[in-house]
Design an enzyme around this catalytic site. Structure first.
Site, PDB file in Angstrom:
ATOM      1  N   ASP A 249      41.764  36.055  48.341  1.00  0.00           N
ATOM      2  CA  ASP A 249      43.188  35.838  48.028  1.00  0.00           C
ATOM      3  C   ASP A 249      43.958  35.556  49.315  1.00  0.00           C
ATOM      4  O   ASP A 249      44.851  34.711  49.351  1.00  0.00           O
ATOM      5  CB  ASP A 249      43.794  37.062  47.321  1.00  0.00           C
ATOM      6  CG  ASP A 249      43.658  36.997  45.796  1.00  0.00           C
ATOM      7  OD1 ASP A 249      42.598  36.576  45.313  1.00  0.00           O
ATOM      8  OD2 ASP A 249      44.625  37.380  45.096  1.00  0.00           O
TER       9      ASP A 249
ATOM     10  N   TYR B 188      32.393  47.351  42.823  1.00  0.00           N
ATOM     11  CA  TYR B 188      32.714  46.816  41.501  1.00  0.00           C
ATOM     12  C   TYR B 188      31.624  47.090  40.456  1.00  0.00           C
ATOM     13  O   TYR B 188      31.633  46.488  39.383  1.00  0.00           O
ATOM     14  CB  TYR B 188      33.036  45.316  41.599  1.00  0.00           C
ATOM     15  CG  TYR B 188      34.369  45.057  42.297  1.00  0.00           C
ATOM     16  CD1 TYR B 188      35.071  46.091  42.918  1.00  0.00           C
ATOM     17  CD2 TYR B 188      34.926  43.799  42.338  1.00  0.00           C
ATOM     18  CE1 TYR B 188      36.278  45.863  43.558  1.00  0.00           C
ATOM     19  CE2 TYR B 188      36.137  43.557  42.978  1.00  0.00           C
ATOM     20  CZ  TYR B 188      36.803  44.595  43.589  1.00  0.00           C
ATOM     21  OH  TYR B 188      38.006  44.348  44.222  1.00  0.00           O
TER      22      TYR B 188
HETATM   23 MG    MG Z   1      40.622  38.676  42.850  1.00  0.00          MG
END
Ligand code: MG
Ligand code: NAI
Length: 331
Positions: A232, A126
């Site tokens: 998630d 990221y």
């Molecule tokens: Mg996420």
């Protein structure tokens, strides 16, 4: 003068619905704060050419903590756009993304899950360094010893306050240089920590273990993208994104937010579940040391989740407003 100053960033989509709801809940619980509204996100970028203005930096820097709604990152990224939340995490060195996953009284939740996923929050894939050469595309992943050390210590310390079990999740078997540095740095530092039970687990197995037997976990630590994906998954075990909260924590600042995004499919309809953001506010209160108010809100959330009214994502029919009103009435 209020005891605390809190920055509120609604962001995009359902952020405009869940942040005001969470603020009302904080008021109802007696949290003594003055709020600074700040802007960030894709909607702001479309109007102003940047996702995060200076006034928002000022708000984050001059308050005790920030509560964040959600920000859109379009798949078709326009030139010059940087996702607001990833930008803030990196700018303020919010290296620990802490995502507690706990069974709550909602339909379909696994029983007795109580784990915390700790995600390295500033690097890995990221760092968003991608390039394309003709039909080949390359993304860099950045892992440093310092950041691995910081997140490893953070996760170990957290585990010591809980059930003293740490799982270091990795893919060093395929990526021995980058994932290996992450894994070995953490194992060297905390692997033999007194009283801490540390084990390692390859990420694909961790995904399966989380689905089959999530009760075995206490604290899990992993690099950025693995943490994004598995958190998630973990949320899905206990009721979904409508109730999953997180904290982005650094040495100086903390930004607290739901795990979910801007939910464009339901934005503007008044049906979003504000629980995730309310529970993010609970994490913020704990971070500030306001454990009594945090505890009261947590109890109230469980009470309404158990007895209703529930929002649509949890099988109910309540609107954001109806749920929020019930929570406030109970408080
Ligand atoms: Mg996420
Ligand atoms: P999402 O988390 O926004 O939504 C996924 C699904 O969960 C949707 O069906 C949505 O309606 C539902 N959902 C999420 N939160 C809910 C809530 N509070 N109540 C009821 N239902 C809820 O993920 P999606 O759709 O993949 O991404 C949408 C946008 O959000 C993208 O631009 C993405 O980049 C961004 N995003 C931002 C995050 C952040 O700000 N930290 C995190 C994840 C995604």
């Amino acid at each position: 003068m209020a005891k605390y100053r809190i920055a509120l960033i609604e962001g995009d989509g359902i952020g405009h619905e869940v942040i005001p709801a969470a603020r009302r809940v904080l008021d109802a619980a007696g949290f003594d704060a003055e709020y600074v509204d700040a802007q960030a996100g894709y909607e702001y970028f479309l109007d102003h050419g940047t996702s995060t203005p200076q006034a928002t930096y000022d708000a984050v820097e001059n308050t005790h903590a920030t509560l964040f709604g959600a920000a859109t990152s379009p798949t078709d990224k326009p030139d010059g756009f940087k996702g607001a939340i990833r930008h803030l995490r990196q700018k303020y060195g919010l290296y620990a993304n802490v995502r507690p996953t706990k069974t709550r009284p909602v339909p379909g939740a696994y029983e007795n899950v109580d784990l915390v996923l700790v995600r390295e929050n500033t690097q890995g894939l990221y760092v968003e360094q991608e390039r394309r050469y003709g039909d080949t595309a390359i993304a860099d992943t950045v892992i440093t010893k310092d950041a691995s050390l910081a997140i490893g210590k953070f996760a170990a310390n957290l585990a010591m306050q809980r059930r003293r079990k740490l799982s270091v999740v990795h893919k060093a078997n395929v990526l021995p240089v980058t994932q290996g540095l992450f894994l070995n740095t953490i194992m060297d530092e905390v692997g033999a920590m007194d009283g801490l039970n540390v084990s390692t687990m390859i990420v694909d197995n961790a995904a399966m273990q989380l689905v089959r037997n999530p009760q075995q976990f206490d604290v899990l630590v992993m690099t950025n993208m693995f943490g994004d994906i598995l958190s998630d998954l973990a949320a899905g075990l206990v009721g979904g994104l409508g109730i999953a909260a997180s904290g982005n924590i650094g040495d100086k600042f903390g930004i607290f937010e739901s795990v979910h995004g801007s939910a464009p499919d339901i934005a503007g309809q008044g049906v979003a579940n504000p629980t995730a953001t309310v529970l993010a506010a609970v994490l913020m209160l704990q971070h500030l040391g306001e454990t009594e108010i945090a505890g009261r809100i947590d109890v109230a959330v469980n009470k309404i989740l158990a007895e209703g009214p529930r929002t649509r994502d949890l099988g109910g029919t309540a609107s954001t407003e109806e749920f929020t009103k019930a929570l406030i009435a109970y408080l």
